[in-house]
Each structure stands twice: as C-alpha cells, then as structure tokens.
Design a protein around this motif. Structure first.
Motif, short mmCIF file in Angstrom:
data_model
loop_
_atom_site.label_atom_id
_atom_site.label_comp_id
_atom_site.label_asym_id
_atom_site.label_seq_id
_atom_site.Cartn_x
_atom_site.Cartn_y
_atom_site.Cartn_z
N ALA A 87 -28.89 14.24 47.41
CA ALA A 87 -29.29 14.17 48.77
C ALA A 87 -29.25 12.96 49.69
O ALA A 87 -29.62 11.95 48.91
N ARG A 88 -28.88 12.82 50.82
CA ARG A 88 -28.83 11.75 51.62
C ARG A 88 -30.34 11.41 51.94
O ARG A 88 -31.09 12.09 52.51
N VAL A 89 -30.69 9.95 51.63
CA VAL A 89 -31.88 9.37 51.98
C VAL A 89 -31.98 9.06 53.33
O VAL A 89 -31.05 8.33 53.84
N THR A 90 -32.87 9.24 54.07
CA THR A 90 -32.93 9.23 55.45
C THR A 90 -34.09 7.89 55.60
O THR A 90 -34.07 7.17 56.63
N ALA A 91 -35.01 7.89 55.03
CA ALA A 91 -35.98 6.50 55.00
C ALA A 91 -36.80 6.57 53.57
O ALA A 91 -37.11 7.39 52.82
N VAL A 92 -37.23 5.29 53.37
CA VAL A 92 -37.69 4.91 52.11
C VAL A 92 -38.90 3.97 52.34
O VAL A 92 -38.59 2.90 53.17
N TYR A 93 -40.43 4.50 52.23
CA TYR A 93 -41.43 3.72 52.38
C TYR A 93 -42.21 3.18 51.02
O TYR A 93 -42.15 4.32 50.14
N VAL A 94 -42.71 2.14 50.92
CA VAL A 94 -43.65 1.72 50.19
C VAL A 94 -45.10 1.02 50.31
O VAL A 94 -45.25 0.84 51.72
N SER A 95 -45.99 1.37 49.50
CA SER A 95 -47.31 0.50 49.81
C SER A 95 -47.19 -0.99 49.97
O SER A 95 -46.38 -1.48 49.38
#
Length: 172
Positions: free
Chosen positions: A80-88
């Motif tokens: 699947a295409r990643v649209t956003a990645v967030y981390v603490s």
C-alpha cells in the motif's frame, strides 16, 4: 499548421499528471488505539509511538514502538502507498511513561536516536524520535546512541534479532 497539434498536446499534459494528495493529519492516540503488529493497546505501554497512513485506508496503523514502525516501512511485503508517517516527539513528551497523545511530528523531518540501549513500549530496543535536533542531542548525551534521519536508520535497529539484555527498562 503544425503548431495546433503540438499546442493541443501541451494543453493535455496537466491532465496526465498524477494528482498528489495532501498528507492526512496525525490522529490523536486514544485508549482504543491498537498496535498494528500485536493488537495490544498502545496507551498501556510507555515510550514513543508511531502512526502510518496508507492510501485508501480510513485511519492510520498505530505502532507501540517506533522500532516496529520502521520495520513496517522497511518491509518488502508492504504494497500500500504510504501517505503520511508520524512519530511521537519525545522532546515534548511529559515522560517516557507518558509519551503524549497529540505531540506527533512528521517522521520525514524528525531526528531519530538509534542504539541508545533504551527499551520501548514492548521491551525491544527503541528508536527514539525528536522534532528538534537539540532534543535528540540531549538524549544522546544522556543515554548514548547516534542520530539518524528516517531514511538513514540502519536495518539492524529495526529488523532482526533482539538482545533484551542490552536495553534499559526505560529512560527516566
């Protein structure tokens, strides 16, 4: 006369470009958020968390450890295409035990401390994210490790065997 067909083609070019969707915003971590790999409640475990948004999915995949998030991103089986990645952002966390519900930072702009010998929420060595480089540098000064960008995190930090004897319980 030759200019007319060329002009028509040039006018069609913008229609052929793939539309780039705006990245979805981060989702607040709640008591109902389950870790993608183990399906455990991530709020019950300390240390930094992560979330990945995938094209066509209504909500993000949550991760109880940033190490797990990086392993997912490095997986050759992901399609699947990643649209956003967030981390603490651990620079804004109240403590290791309380990493925060809304202090997400874009993982592509974050600074990650690798090989600091600290345990994440599931007990494995953790990759510790910070929005600001000075936060990462202060963490390295106290716990050791090296600072990397998301793309430069070495495979050994996220994939492969885990030596639980080499990690602290958690930072103070």
């Amino acid at each position: 006369m030759r200019a007319a067909p060329i002009l028509a083609l040039l006018l069609l070019l913008p229609a052929c470009r793939e539309e780039v969707a705006e990245a979805p915003p981060p989702v607040a971590m709640t008591d109902a958020a389950l870790s993608h790999f183990c399906q455990m409640n991530i709020a019950e475990h300390g240390g930094p968390k992560g979330q990945i948004h995938l094209e066509g999915m209504p909500g993000p995949l949550f991760f109880a450890q940033v190490r797990d998030l990086v392993a997912y991103l490095k997986s050759p089986e992901r399609d699947a295409r990643v649209t956003a990645v967030y981390v603490s952002d651990m620079g804004r966390a109240a403590s290791w035990a309380l990493p925060g519900e809304n202090n997400w930072t874009d993982a592509n702009a974050a600074f990650f401390v690798v090989d600091a010998g600290v345990a994440g929420g599931m007990g494995a060595p953790e990759i510790v994210p910070f929005a600001a480089r000075d936060g990462a540098e202060a963490f390295v000064a106290q716990y050791g490790g090296e600072i990397h960008s998301l793309d430069d995190i070495p495979d050994h930090a996220a994939i492969g065997p885990v030596d639980l004897d080499s990690v602290l319980e958690h930072p103070s």
